[in-house]
Design an enzyme around this catalytic site. Sequence first.
Site, PDB file in Angstrom:
ATOM      1  N   THR A 166       0.838  -1.200   0.000  1.00 28.53           N
ATOM      2  CA  THR A 166       0.000   0.000   0.000  1.00 28.53           C
ATOM      3  C   THR A 166       0.874   1.252   0.000  1.00 28.53           C
ATOM      4  OG1 THR A 166      -0.042   0.156   2.419  1.00 28.53           O
ATOM      5  CG2 THR A 166      -1.759  -1.217   1.374  1.00 28.53           C
ATOM      6  N   TYR A 202      21.770  -4.739  -2.113  1.00 31.61           N
ATOM      7  CA  TYR A 202      20.622  -4.551  -3.013  1.00 31.61           C
ATOM      8  C   TYR A 202      20.271  -3.073  -3.203  1.00 31.61           C
ATOM      9  CZ  TYR A 202      17.656  -4.871   1.288  1.00 31.61           C
ATOM     10  OH  TYR A 202      17.085  -4.713   2.520  1.00 31.61           O
ATOM     11  N   LYS A 229      17.080   2.345   0.294  1.00 29.31           N
ATOM     12  CA  LYS A 229      18.535   2.159   0.396  1.00 29.31           C
ATOM     13  C   LYS A 229      19.223   2.699  -0.863  1.00 29.31           C
ATOM     14  CE  LYS A 229      18.855  -0.125   4.403  1.00 29.31           C
ATOM     15  NZ  LYS A 229      19.573   0.377   5.580  1.00 29.31           N
TER      16      LYS A 229
HETATM   17  C1  LIG Z   1      14.813 -10.643   0.691  1.00 25.08           C
HETATM   18  C2  LIG Z   1      16.194 -10.457   0.168  1.00 25.08           C
HETATM   19  C3  LIG Z   1      16.983 -11.717   0.310  1.00 25.08           C
HETATM   20  C4  LIG Z   1      18.429 -11.444   0.084  1.00 25.08           C
HETATM   21  C5  LIG Z   1      19.156 -11.564   1.372  1.00 25.08           C
HETATM   22  C6  LIG Z   1      20.252 -10.580   1.390  1.00 25.08           C
HETATM   23  C7  LIG Z   1      20.691 -10.330   2.732  1.00 25.08           C
HETATM   24  C8  LIG Z   1      19.543  -9.837   3.591  1.00 25.08           C
HETATM   25  C9  LIG Z   1      19.682  -8.410   3.849  1.00 25.08           C
HETATM   26  C10 LIG Z   1      18.610  -7.942   4.834  1.00 25.08           C
HETATM   27  C11 LIG Z   1      18.707  -6.463   4.923  1.00 25.08           C
HETATM   28  C12 LIG Z   1      17.953  -5.976   6.065  1.00 25.08           C
HETATM   29  C13 LIG Z   1      17.592  -4.742   6.021  1.00 25.08           C
HETATM   30  C14 LIG Z   1      16.868  -4.172   7.147  1.00 25.08           C
HETATM   31  O1  LIG Z   1      16.420  -3.077   7.023  1.00 25.08           O
HETATM   32  S1  LIG Z   1      16.750  -5.028   8.567  1.00 25.08           S
HETATM   33  C15 LIG Z   1      15.887  -3.946   9.676  1.00 25.08           C
HETATM   34  C16 LIG Z   1      14.490  -4.282   9.694  1.00 25.08           C
HETATM   35  N1  LIG Z   1      13.960  -3.831  10.951  1.00 25.08           N
HETATM   36  C17 LIG Z   1      12.674  -3.707  11.131  1.00 25.08           C
HETATM   37  O2  LIG Z   1      11.895  -3.882  10.219  1.00 25.08           O
HETATM   38  C18 LIG Z   1      12.246  -3.303  12.478  1.00 25.08           C
HETATM   39  C19 LIG Z   1      11.349  -2.130  12.408  1.00 25.08           C
HETATM   40  N2  LIG Z   1      10.147  -2.412  11.587  1.00 25.08           N
HETATM   41  C20 LIG Z   1       9.044  -1.712  11.684  1.00 25.08           C
HETATM   42  O3  LIG Z   1       9.018  -0.792  12.488  1.00 25.08           O
HETATM   43  C21 LIG Z   1       7.863  -2.054  10.808  1.00 25.08           C
HETATM   44  O4  LIG Z   1       8.098  -3.229  10.103  1.00 25.08           O
HETATM   45  C22 LIG Z   1       7.504  -0.943   9.792  1.00 25.08           C
HETATM   46  C23 LIG Z   1       8.651  -0.755   8.806  1.00 25.08           C
HETATM   47  C24 LIG Z   1       6.253  -1.308   9.038  1.00 25.08           C
HETATM   48  C25 LIG Z   1       7.244   0.361  10.437  1.00 25.08           C
HETATM   49  O5  LIG Z   1       6.228   0.253  11.401  1.00 25.08           O
HETATM   50  P1  LIG Z   1       5.084   1.385  11.535  1.00 25.08           P
HETATM   51  O6  LIG Z   1       4.568   1.242  12.923  1.00 25.08           O
HETATM   52  O7  LIG Z   1       5.521   2.695  11.059  1.00 25.08           O
HETATM   53  O8  LIG Z   1       4.074   0.889  10.484  1.00 25.08           O
HETATM   54  P2  LIG Z   1       2.577   0.395  10.635  1.00 25.08           P
HETATM   55  O9  LIG Z   1       2.516  -0.862  11.407  1.00 25.08           O
HETATM   56  O10 LIG Z   1       1.754   1.555  11.093  1.00 25.08           O
HETATM   57  O11 LIG Z   1       2.228   0.086   9.117  1.00 25.08           O
HETATM   58  C26 LIG Z   1       2.370   1.085   8.118  1.00 25.08           C
HETATM   59  C27 LIG Z   1       1.886   0.512   6.810  1.00 25.08           C
HETATM   60  O12 LIG Z   1       2.712  -0.591   6.447  1.00 25.08           O
HETATM   61  C28 LIG Z   1       1.874  -1.759   6.278  1.00 25.08           C
HETATM   62  N3  LIG Z   1       2.554  -2.957   6.722  1.00 25.08           N
HETATM   63  C29 LIG Z   1       3.208  -3.128   7.878  1.00 25.08           C
HETATM   64  N4  LIG Z   1       3.679  -4.374   7.984  1.00 25.08           N
HETATM   65  C30 LIG Z   1       3.304  -5.005   6.846  1.00 25.08           C
HETATM   66  C31 LIG Z   1       3.492  -6.329   6.342  1.00 25.08           C
HETATM   67  N5  LIG Z   1       4.150  -7.252   7.034  1.00 25.08           N
HETATM   68  N6  LIG Z   1       2.971  -6.628   5.134  1.00 25.08           N
HETATM   69  C32 LIG Z   1       2.304  -5.723   4.406  1.00 25.08           C
HETATM   70  N7  LIG Z   1       2.091  -4.428   4.826  1.00 25.08           N
HETATM   71  C33 LIG Z   1       2.577  -4.092   6.037  1.00 25.08           C
HETATM   72  C34 LIG Z   1       0.676  -1.488   7.153  1.00 25.08           C
HETATM   73  O13 LIG Z   1      -0.432  -2.267   6.743  1.00 25.08           O
HETATM   74  C35 LIG Z   1       0.468  -0.012   6.937  1.00 25.08           C
HETATM   75  O14 LIG Z   1      -0.135   0.248   5.708  1.00 25.08           O
HETATM   76  P3  LIG Z   1      -1.742   0.555   5.596  1.00 25.08           P
HETATM   77  O15 LIG Z   1      -2.023   1.704   6.505  1.00 25.08           O
HETATM   78  O16 LIG Z   1      -1.954   0.863   4.152  1.00 25.08           O
HETATM   79  O17 LIG Z   1      -2.436  -0.703   6.041  1.00 25.08           O
HETATM   80  N1  LIG Z   2      20.219  -7.683   9.461  1.00 22.77           N
HETATM   81  C1  LIG Z   2      20.800  -7.812   8.267  1.00 22.77           C
HETATM   82  O1  LIG Z   2      21.006  -8.912   7.767  1.00 22.77           O
HETATM   83  C2  LIG Z   2      21.207  -6.605   7.519  1.00 22.77           C
HETATM   84  C3  LIG Z   2      21.000  -5.347   7.990  1.00 22.77           C
HETATM   85  N2  LIG Z   2      21.407  -4.275   7.253  1.00 22.77           N
HETATM   86  C4  LIG Z   2      21.210  -2.937   7.757  1.00 22.77           C
HETATM   87  O2  LIG Z   2      21.800  -2.832   9.033  1.00 22.77           O
HETATM   88  C5  LIG Z   2      21.027  -1.963   9.850  1.00 22.77           C
HETATM   89  C6  LIG Z   2      20.642  -2.671  11.123  1.00 22.77           C
HETATM   90  O3  LIG Z   2      19.904  -3.835  10.773  1.00 22.77           O
HETATM   91  P1  LIG Z   2      19.314  -4.777  11.917  1.00 22.77           P
HETATM   92  O4  LIG Z   2      20.214  -4.760  13.106  1.00 22.77           O
HETATM   93  O5  LIG Z   2      18.948  -6.041  11.281  1.00 22.77           O
HETATM   94  O6  LIG Z   2      17.993  -4.007  12.227  1.00 22.77           O
HETATM   95  P2  LIG Z   2      17.079  -3.999  13.535  1.00 22.77           P
HETATM   96  O7  LIG Z   2      15.676  -4.112  13.090  1.00 22.77           O
HETATM   97  O8  LIG Z   2      17.580  -4.945  14.557  1.00 22.77           O
HETATM   98  O9  LIG Z   2      17.351  -2.563  14.088  1.00 22.77           O
HETATM   99  C7  LIG Z   2      16.759  -1.493  13.477  1.00 22.77           C
HETATM  100  C8  LIG Z   2      16.835  -0.398  14.486  1.00 22.77           C
HETATM  101  O10 LIG Z   2      16.209   0.744  13.911  1.00 22.77           O
HETATM  102  C9  LIG Z   2      15.489   1.361  14.947  1.00 22.77           C
HETATM  103  N3  LIG Z   2      14.420   2.143  14.348  1.00 22.77           N
HETATM  104  C10 LIG Z   2      13.430   1.712  13.549  1.00 22.77           C
HETATM  105  N4  LIG Z   2      12.618   2.729  13.242  1.00 22.77           N
HETATM  106  C11 LIG Z   2      13.121   3.808  13.875  1.00 22.77           C
HETATM  107  C12 LIG Z   2      12.724   5.158  13.960  1.00 22.77           C
HETATM  108  N5  LIG Z   2      11.627   5.612  13.325  1.00 22.77           N
HETATM  109  N6  LIG Z   2      13.461   6.010  14.711  1.00 22.77           N
HETATM  110  C13 LIG Z   2      14.561   5.574  15.371  1.00 22.77           C
HETATM  111  N7  LIG Z   2      14.992   4.308  15.324  1.00 22.77           N
HETATM  112  C14 LIG Z   2      14.269   3.438  14.588  1.00 22.77           C
HETATM  113  C15 LIG Z   2      14.953   0.215  15.785  1.00 22.77           C
HETATM  114  O11 LIG Z   2      14.664   0.631  17.116  1.00 22.77           O
HETATM  115  P3  LIG Z   2      13.165   1.013  17.574  1.00 22.77           P
HETATM  116  O12 LIG Z   2      12.235   0.110  16.860  1.00 22.77           O
HETATM  117  O13 LIG Z   2      13.215   0.836  19.049  1.00 22.77           O
HETATM  118  O14 LIG Z   2      12.995   2.447  17.184  1.00 22.77           O
HETATM  119  C16 LIG Z   2      16.136  -0.734  15.782  1.00 22.77           C
HETATM  120  O15 LIG Z   2      16.993  -0.443  16.859  1.00 22.77           O
HETATM  121  C17 LIG Z   2      19.836  -1.534   9.000  1.00 22.77           C
HETATM  122  O16 LIG Z   2      20.085  -0.288   8.403  1.00 22.77           O
HETATM  123  C18 LIG Z   2      19.753  -2.605   7.960  1.00 22.77           C
HETATM  124  O17 LIG Z   2      19.146  -2.159   6.778  1.00 22.77           O
HETATM  125  C19 LIG Z   2      22.008  -4.410   6.058  1.00 22.77           C
HETATM  126  C20 LIG Z   2      22.227  -5.638   5.536  1.00 22.77           C
HETATM  127  C21 LIG Z   2      21.862  -6.827   6.224  1.00 22.77           C
END
Ligand SMILES: CCCCCCCCCCC/C=C/C(=O)SCCNC(=O)CCNC(=O)[C@H](O)C(C)(C)COP(=O)(O)OP(=O)(O)OC[C@H]1O[C@@H](n2cnc3c(N)ncnc32)[C@H](O)[C@@H]1OP(=O)(O)O
Ligand SMILES: NC(=O)C1=CN([C@@H]2O[C@H](COP(=O)(O)OP(=O)(O)OC[C@H]3O[C@@H](n4cnc5c(N)ncnc54)[C@H](OP(=O)(O)O)[C@@H]3O)[C@@H](O)[C@H]2O)C=CC1
Length: 246
Positions: free
Chosen positions: A84, A126, A141
């Site tokens: 969305t 990516y 990113k």
């Molecule tokens: C896949 C690739 C394979 C290759 C592998 C390579 C190596 C891997 C590399 C991995 C890299 C990692 C990168 C990272 O960034 S890791 C860090 C990730 N951390 C987190 O996600 C923690 C924090 N996450 C969040 O806070 C939430 O997930 C969110 C991002 C959604 C933010 O939360 P927020 O509270 O702001 O959002 P809402 O819950 O209010 O939702 C907002 C809208 O988003 C929609 N939503 C939420 N979750 C989902 C879902 N699971 N599926 C679909 N849609 C979702 C939600 O419905 C809201 O939209 P609408 O209002 O339209 O409903």
């Molecule tokens: N894990 C992996 O394999 C990989 C990760 N990365 C990158 O490394 C970084 C760390 O990843 P990872 O440790 O897995 O992620 P995590 O989900 O563990 O950590 C993400 C952090 O972001 C904080 N965060 C999320 N939203 C907000 C916000 N609105 N304001 C302030 N802080 C926020 C969260 O804290 P809180 O929710 O309390 O705010 C949490 O501490 C990311 O940038 C990710 O893209 C890159 C490649 C691979």
Amino acid sequence: MAAELCRLGARVVVSGRTKDTLDATVEAVDAELGPGRAFAVTADVRDPASVEAMAGRATELLGAVDGLVNNASGLFPVKAEELTPNGFDAVVRIVLNGTWHCTSEVARRWLAAGRGGAVVNLLTPYAWTGAPGIVHNASAKGGVLAMTRTLGAEWSGHGVRVNAVAPGWMPVGGTDFLAGDPAVRQRLIDAIPAGRLLKPEETARAVAYLLSDDASYVVGEVLTIDGGHHLSKGLYEFTDELPGRS
Ligand SMILES: CCCCCCCCCCC/C=C/C(=O)SCCNC(=O)CCNC(=O)[C@H](O)C(C)(C)COP(=O)(O)OP(=O)(O)OC[C@H]1O[C@@H](n2cnc3c(N)ncnc32)[C@H](O)[C@@H]1OP(=O)(O)O
Ligand SMILES: NC(=O)C1=CN([C@@H]2O[C@H](COP(=O)(O)OP(=O)(O)OC[C@H]3O[C@@H](n4cnc5c(N)ncnc54)[C@H](OP(=O)(O)O)[C@@H]3O)[C@@H](O)[C@H]2O)C=CC1
């Protein structure tokens, strides 16, 4: 990340929205290294006023801020056609806008004070290959990659360095959805030339290098640490079976 930077000698302010998580990190560092190395300050990177307050508090706690690590991210796997507008915004506001809010706030302070500093952004490979299934995060990113190169060049003459690390898959934090299923986990490992996952402390050490004076002439660069994942294994595994091999 914070703990490893402290082990390497840094004093660190950890920031995020959840106080309990931050406090747990500080307690772990205190227990291992003693008090006074890590401090917790809550902030939401999507909100410039919150970021401004965080930067001010960090300066009070540390005396001076020498570096910024933009680590905050958000991610959920979703088919692009099912994502969305709000879901796309939710991720971009954390990753792209949040990186800008933190970077601009801290760098403006450095520029106003006539001093330099180092910014390190957390990317992923990516950012330039794309990643089907996570278009929101890959797009954000990719934006941070362009920001890294742009600001790296724009501010380097002022002593403000902007660089990035691009880690591969670490079985921590937001990638639980991948690590949780052993079969998915093994398929991912099988695609990594190095044959293993990345350790979080390896990422932290790459960040530490880019923050340090050892990287004083490194500008707008991305240090990729993914065991060759984005390069793939190519045909190597098939070389014994392929016709025409020597
Ligand atoms: C896949 C690739 C394979 C290759 C592998 C390579 C190596 C891997 C590399 C991995 C890299 C990692 C990168 C990272 O960034 S890791 C860090 C990730 N951390 C987190 O996600 C923690 C924090 N996450 C969040 O806070 C939430 O997930 C969110 C991002 C959604 C933010 O939360 P927020 O509270 O702001 O959002 P809402 O819950 O209010 O939702 C907002 C809208 O988003 C929609 N939503 C939420 N979750 C989902 C879902 N699971 N599926 C679909 N849609 C979702 C939600 O419905 C809201 O939209 P609408 O209002 O339209 O409903
Ligand atoms: N894990 C992996 O394999 C990989 C990760 N990365 C990158 O490394 C970084 C760390 O990843 P990872 O440790 O897995 O992620 P995590 O989900 O563990 O950590 C993400 C952090 O972001 C904080 N965060 C999320 N939203 C907000 C916000 N609105 N304001 C302030 N802080 C926020 C969260 O804290 P809180 O929710 O309390 O705010 C949490 O501490 C990311 O940038 C990710 O893209 C890159 C490649 C691979």
